[in-house]
Write a protein that holds these residues in place. Structure first.
Motif, PDB file in Angstrom:
ATOM      1  N   GLU A  22      -2.842   9.580 -17.883  1.00 59.66           N
ATOM      2  CA  GLU A  22      -3.172   8.393 -17.094  1.00 59.66           C
ATOM      3  C   GLU A  22      -1.964   7.462 -17.025  1.00 59.66           C
ATOM      4  OE1 GLU A  22      -5.782   4.411 -17.691  1.00 59.66           O
ATOM      5  OE2 GLU A  22      -6.766   6.283 -18.256  1.00 59.66           O
ATOM      6  N   ILE A  23      -1.641   7.032 -15.803  1.00 66.64           N
ATOM      7  CA  ILE A  23      -0.521   6.102 -15.644  1.00 66.64           C
ATOM      8  C   ILE A  23      -0.944   4.787 -15.008  1.00 66.64           C
ATOM      9  CG2 ILE A  23       1.244   7.893 -15.536  1.00 66.64           C
ATOM     10  CD1 ILE A  23       1.250   7.373 -12.460  1.00 66.64           C
ATOM     11  N   LEU A  24      -2.137   4.765 -14.405  1.00 63.70           N
ATOM     12  CA  LEU A  24      -2.581   3.565 -13.704  1.00 63.70           C
ATOM     13  C   LEU A  24      -4.093   3.500 -13.734  1.00 63.70           C
ATOM     14  CD1 LEU A  24      -1.947   1.163 -11.757  1.00 63.70           C
ATOM     15  CD2 LEU A  24      -2.005   2.817  -9.895  1.00 63.70           C
ATOM     16  N   ARG A  25      -4.615   2.296 -13.978  1.00 60.88           N
ATOM     17  CA  ARG A  25      -6.063   2.061 -13.956  1.00 60.88           C
ATOM     18  C   ARG A  25      -6.297   0.759 -13.205  1.00 60.88           C
ATOM     19  NH1 ARG A  25     -10.125   2.773 -18.909  1.00 60.88           N
ATOM     20  NH2 ARG A  25      -8.789   4.580 -19.095  1.00 60.88           N
ATOM     21  N   THR A  26      -7.046   0.827 -12.097  1.00 60.50           N
ATOM     22  CA  THR A  26      -7.258  -0.362 -11.286  1.00 60.50           C
ATOM     23  C   THR A  26      -8.533  -0.258 -10.458  1.00 60.50           C
ATOM     24  OG1 THR A  26      -6.251  -1.829  -9.625  1.00 60.50           O
ATOM     25  CG2 THR A  26      -5.864   0.521  -9.357  1.00 60.50           C
ATOM     26  N   ASN A  27      -9.042  -1.422 -10.069  1.00 58.98           N
ATOM     27  CA  ASN A  27     -10.179  -1.500  -9.142  1.00 58.98           C
ATOM     28  C   ASN A  27      -9.704  -1.675  -7.709  1.00 58.98           C
ATOM     29  OD1 ASN A  27     -11.537  -1.612 -11.533  1.00 58.98           O
ATOM     30  ND2 ASN A  27     -12.580  -3.521 -11.126  1.00 58.98           N
ATOM     31  N   ASP A  28      -8.423  -1.905  -7.524  1.00 63.19           N
ATOM     32  CA  ASP A  28      -7.865  -2.229  -6.216  1.00 63.19           C
ATOM     33  C   ASP A  28      -7.456  -0.967  -5.456  1.00 63.19           C
ATOM     34  OD1 ASP A  28      -6.600  -3.297  -4.033  1.00 63.19           O
ATOM     35  OD2 ASP A  28      -5.070  -4.381  -5.167  1.00 63.19           O
ATOM     36  N   PRO A  29      -8.166  -0.626  -4.383  1.00 64.40           N
ATOM     37  CA  PRO A  29      -7.824   0.582  -3.626  1.00 64.40           C
ATOM     38  C   PRO A  29      -6.456   0.498  -2.949  1.00 64.40           C
ATOM     39  CG  PRO A  29      -9.576  -0.631  -2.521  1.00 64.40           C
ATOM     40  CD  PRO A  29      -9.334  -1.307  -3.839  1.00 64.40           C
ATOM     41  N   VAL A  30      -6.005  -0.702  -2.630  1.00 67.43           N
ATOM     42  CA  VAL A  30      -4.691  -0.863  -2.004  1.00 67.43           C
ATOM     43  C   VAL A  30      -3.590  -0.518  -3.001  1.00 67.43           C
ATOM     44  CG1 VAL A  30      -3.120  -2.505  -0.907  1.00 67.43           C
ATOM     45  CG2 VAL A  30      -5.554  -2.583  -0.373  1.00 67.43           C
ATOM     46  N   THR A  31      -3.731  -0.972  -4.226  1.00 65.18           N
ATOM     47  CA  THR A  31      -2.760  -0.642  -5.275  1.00 65.18           C
ATOM     48  C   THR A  31      -2.715   0.860  -5.508  1.00 65.18           C
ATOM     49  OG1 THR A  31      -3.063  -2.784  -6.344  1.00 65.18           O
ATOM     50  CG2 THR A  31      -2.132  -1.027  -7.696  1.00 65.18           C
ATOM     51  N   LEU A  32      -3.884   1.499  -5.525  1.00 60.91           N
ATOM     52  CA  LEU A  32      -3.931   2.946  -5.707  1.00 60.91           C
ATOM     53  C   LEU A  32      -3.212   3.667  -4.574  1.00 60.91           C
ATOM     54  CD1 LEU A  32      -7.499   3.866  -6.990  1.00 60.91           C
ATOM     55  CD2 LEU A  32      -5.325   4.362  -8.073  1.00 60.91           C
ATOM     56  N   SER A  33      -3.471   3.260  -3.350  1.00 59.24           N
ATOM     57  CA  SER A  33      -2.824   3.893  -2.193  1.00 59.24           C
ATOM     58  C   SER A  33      -1.321   3.699  -2.227  1.00 59.24           C
ATOM     59  CB  SER A  33      -3.385   3.326  -0.892  1.00 59.24           C
ATOM     60  OG  SER A  33      -4.730   3.652  -0.750  1.00 59.24           O
ATOM     61  N   PHE A  34      -0.886   2.488  -2.567  1.00 57.55           N
ATOM     62  CA  PHE A  34       0.540   2.185  -2.644  1.00 57.55           C
ATOM     63  C   PHE A  34       1.210   3.044  -3.714  1.00 57.55           C
ATOM     64  CE2 PHE A  34       3.938  -0.734  -4.350  1.00 57.55           C
ATOM     65  CZ  PHE A  34       4.835  -0.527  -3.314  1.00 57.55           C
ATOM     66  N   ALA A  35       0.592   3.110  -4.894  1.00 55.08           N
ATOM     67  CA  ALA A  35       1.149   3.900  -5.995  1.00 55.08           C
ATOM     68  C   ALA A  35       1.199   5.376  -5.625  1.00 55.08           C
ATOM     69  CB  ALA A  35       0.308   3.694  -7.255  1.00 55.08           C
ATOM     70  N   GLU A  36       0.155   5.858  -4.995  1.00 54.36           N
ATOM     71  CA  GLU A  36       0.109   7.260  -4.596  1.00 54.36           C
ATOM     72  C   GLU A  36       1.209   7.579  -3.580  1.00 54.36           C
ATOM     73  OE1 GLU A  36      -3.363  10.507  -3.689  1.00 54.36           O
ATOM     74  OE2 GLU A  36      -3.713   8.429  -3.103  1.00 54.36           O
ATOM     75  N   ALA A  37       1.433   6.686  -2.629  1.00 58.74           N
ATOM     76  CA  ALA A  37       2.484   6.880  -1.628  1.00 58.74           C
ATOM     77  C   ALA A  37       3.871   6.859  -2.274  1.00 58.74           C
ATOM     78  CB  ALA A  37       2.385   5.817  -0.543  1.00 58.74           C
ATOM     79  N   LEU A  38       4.096   5.938  -3.204  1.00 56.14           N
ATOM     80  CA  LEU A  38       5.377   5.870  -3.899  1.00 56.14           C
ATOM     81  C   LEU A  38       5.664   7.168  -4.652  1.00 56.14           C
ATOM     82  CD1 LEU A  38       5.302   2.317  -5.502  1.00 56.14           C
ATOM     83  CD2 LEU A  38       6.908   3.122  -3.759  1.00 56.14           C
ATOM     84  N   LEU A  39       4.677   7.646  -5.382  1.00 58.13           N
ATOM     85  CA  LEU A  39       4.886   8.839  -6.187  1.00 58.13           C
ATOM     86  C   LEU A  39       4.994  10.090  -5.321  1.00 58.13           C
ATOM     87  CD1 LEU A  39       2.559   8.007  -9.191  1.00 58.13           C
ATOM     88  CD2 LEU A  39       5.027   7.713  -9.005  1.00 58.13           C
TER      89      LEU A  39
END
Length: 73
Positions: free
Chosen positions: A3-20
């Protein structure tokens, strides 16, 4: 998987996924379908995981882009 990220924010998840993804790091988001249990109110956080070999680099990429990461446990 680690696990590298835990959040309720779908925008943060999408941003992190795009970066990686742009760095050829595969991600897997867990707990996506938990909204069935919680009633779609976003209380339960989603967890992003990557292969253990990619975890250090993934955390560094996210930190460099001001995304708060989960530290290794």
């Amino acid at each position: 998987m680690e696990e590298i990220l835990r959040t309720n924010d779908p925008v943060t998840l999408s941003f992190a996924e795009a970066l990686l993804r742009s760095e050829q790091i595969e991600t897997f988001v867990m707990d996506v379908h938990m909204s069935v249990l919680e009633g779609s109110i976003g209380v339960l956080p989603r967890r992003m995981t990557v292969a253990r070999a990619d975890a250090f680099r993934a955390r560094a990429i996210l930190r460099d882009n001001d995304v708060e990461v989960s530290e290794r446990r």
